[in-house]
Design a protein around this motif. Structure first.
Motif, PDB file in Angstrom:
ATOM      1  N   LYS A 179      -0.601   0.807  -9.888  1.00 47.49           N
ATOM      2  CA  LYS A 179      -1.930   0.483  -9.390  1.00 47.49           C
ATOM      3  C   LYS A 179      -1.954  -0.715  -8.454  1.00 47.49           C
ATOM      4  CE  LYS A 179      -3.291  -1.821 -13.564  1.00 47.49           C
ATOM      5  NZ  LYS A 179      -4.132  -2.899 -13.759  1.00 47.49           N
ATOM      6  N   ASP A 180      -1.186  -1.748  -8.647  1.00 48.18           N
ATOM      7  CA  ASP A 180      -1.135  -2.832  -7.647  1.00 48.18           C
ATOM      8  C   ASP A 180      -0.172  -3.949  -8.028  1.00 48.18           C
ATOM      9  OD1 ASP A 180      -4.067  -3.740  -9.065  1.00 48.18           O
ATOM     10  OD2 ASP A 180      -2.623  -5.301  -8.801  1.00 48.18           O
ATOM     11  N   ILE A 220       2.616   1.502  -3.474  1.00 55.98           N
ATOM     12  CA  ILE A 220       1.654   1.872  -4.517  1.00 55.98           C
ATOM     13  C   ILE A 220       1.284   3.351  -4.400  1.00 55.98           C
ATOM     14  CG2 ILE A 220      -0.731   1.551  -5.286  1.00 55.98           C
ATOM     15  CD1 ILE A 220      -0.331  -1.445  -4.466  1.00 55.98           C
ATOM     16  N   THR A 221       1.023   3.801  -3.180  1.00 54.79           N
ATOM     17  CA  THR A 221       0.623   5.197  -2.963  1.00 54.79           C
ATOM     18  C   THR A 221       1.693   6.158  -3.453  1.00 54.79           C
ATOM     19  OG1 THR A 221      -0.704   4.548  -1.053  1.00 54.79           O
ATOM     20  CG2 THR A 221      -0.078   6.872  -1.218  1.00 54.79           C
ATOM     21  N   PHE A 222       2.937   5.907  -3.060  1.00 53.90           N
ATOM     22  CA  PHE A 222       3.997   6.831  -3.457  1.00 53.90           C
ATOM     23  C   PHE A 222       4.424   6.661  -4.908  1.00 53.90           C
ATOM     24  CE2 PHE A 222       4.061   7.594   1.041  1.00 53.90           C
ATOM     25  CZ  PHE A 222       4.271   8.962   1.080  1.00 53.90           C
ATOM     26  N   GLU A 281       8.848   4.898  -1.072  1.00 54.91           N
ATOM     27  CA  GLU A 281       8.638   3.682  -1.861  1.00 54.91           C
ATOM     28  C   GLU A 281       9.598   2.586  -1.404  1.00 54.91           C
ATOM     29  OE1 GLU A 281       8.597   4.157  -6.179  1.00 54.91           O
ATOM     30  OE2 GLU A 281       7.940   6.219  -5.868  1.00 54.91           O
ATOM     31  N   LEU A 316       0.834  -1.205   0.000  1.00 47.93           N
ATOM     32  CA  LEU A 316       0.000   0.000   0.000  1.00 47.93           C
ATOM     33  C   LEU A 316       0.869   1.256   0.000  1.00 47.93           C
ATOM     34  CD1 LEU A 316      -2.796   1.317   0.110  1.00 47.93           C
ATOM     35  CD2 LEU A 316      -2.659   1.150   2.609  1.00 47.93           C
ATOM     36  N   LEU A 317       1.903   1.265   0.832  1.00 50.56           N
ATOM     37  CA  LEU A 317       2.815   2.408   0.886  1.00 50.56           C
ATOM     38  C   LEU A 317       3.532   2.594  -0.449  1.00 50.56           C
ATOM     39  CD1 LEU A 317       3.923   4.556   2.892  1.00 50.56           C
ATOM     40  CD2 LEU A 317       5.793   2.958   3.342  1.00 50.56           C
ATOM     41  N   TYR A 358       1.485   5.561 -13.297  1.00 48.84           N
ATOM     42  CA  TYR A 358       0.053   5.322 -13.121  1.00 48.84           C
ATOM     43  C   TYR A 358      -0.333   3.894 -13.495  1.00 48.84           C
ATOM     44  CZ  TYR A 358      -0.059  10.417 -12.949  1.00 48.84           C
ATOM     45  OH  TYR A 358       0.168  11.738 -12.637  1.00 48.84           O
ATOM     46  N   LEU A 371       2.186   6.154  -7.302  1.00 50.61           N
ATOM     47  CA  LEU A 371       1.177   6.968  -7.977  1.00 50.61           C
ATOM     48  C   LEU A 371       1.425   8.462  -7.794  1.00 50.61           C
ATOM     49  CD1 LEU A 371      -2.004   4.869  -7.128  1.00 50.61           C
ATOM     50  CD2 LEU A 371      -0.918   5.099  -9.365  1.00 50.61           C
ATOM     51  N   LEU A 372       2.062   8.837  -6.678  1.00 51.74           N
ATOM     52  CA  LEU A 372       2.362  10.245  -6.412  1.00 51.74           C
ATOM     53  C   LEU A 372       3.686  10.717  -7.023  1.00 51.74           C
ATOM     54  CD1 LEU A 372       1.263  10.515  -2.670  1.00 51.74           C
ATOM     55  CD2 LEU A 372       0.101  11.472  -4.663  1.00 51.74           C
TER      56      LEU A 372
END
Length: 132
Positions: free
Chosen positions: A129-130, A38-40, A62, A35-36, A125, A42-43
């Protein structure tokens, strides 16, 4: 500095990741790490446009998320795979990881060259995503 920033986070979470996976549960640690990451991921395009230091910070985060994944995977293999099949499970998982790297590297070049989602940001992107 930007290229190495990922590994600053990655290297500091390897050993603690193994202890946390065994003590508190590898499944949740793996999920939180992903989750961490993936979040970063995408950012990353947003951070790159903001400043080089924001990009470095995103890459370190990341790395922190990614650094716990391999210790968690090893713990999960040890807990879930039958004793006589652990080496087969490990080989399958780690070979798949390397094959994924080869394919995503090739596809990343195509995405960067395209106009899809703005060119180079599309890599983050699409693959943020996962994947893992």
């Amino acid at each position: 500095m930007v290229l190495g920033a990922f590994f600053y986070g990655y290297v500091i979470t390897q050993i603690p990741g193994g202890f946390i996976a065994e003590k508190y549960g590898a499944k949740w640690l793996y999920g939180a790490g992903m989750l961490l990451t993936i979040t970063f991921t995408l950012l990353t395009p947003v951070a790159a446009r903001w400043s080089v230091w924001a990009l470095v910070a995103a890459r370190v985060m990341e790395g922190i998320g990614e650094g716990v994944t391999y210790p968690a995977i090893n713990t999960l293999i040890g807990q879930w795979a039958p004793k006589l099949e652990r080496s087969r499970f490990s080989a399958f998982i780690y070979t798949g990881s390397n094959i994924g790297t080869v394919f995503t590297s090739a596809i990343s070049g195509i995405l960067c060259d395209s106009e899809y989602l703005g060119g180079w940001p599309s890599v983050f992107y699409v693959f943020g995503k996962d994947f893992k």
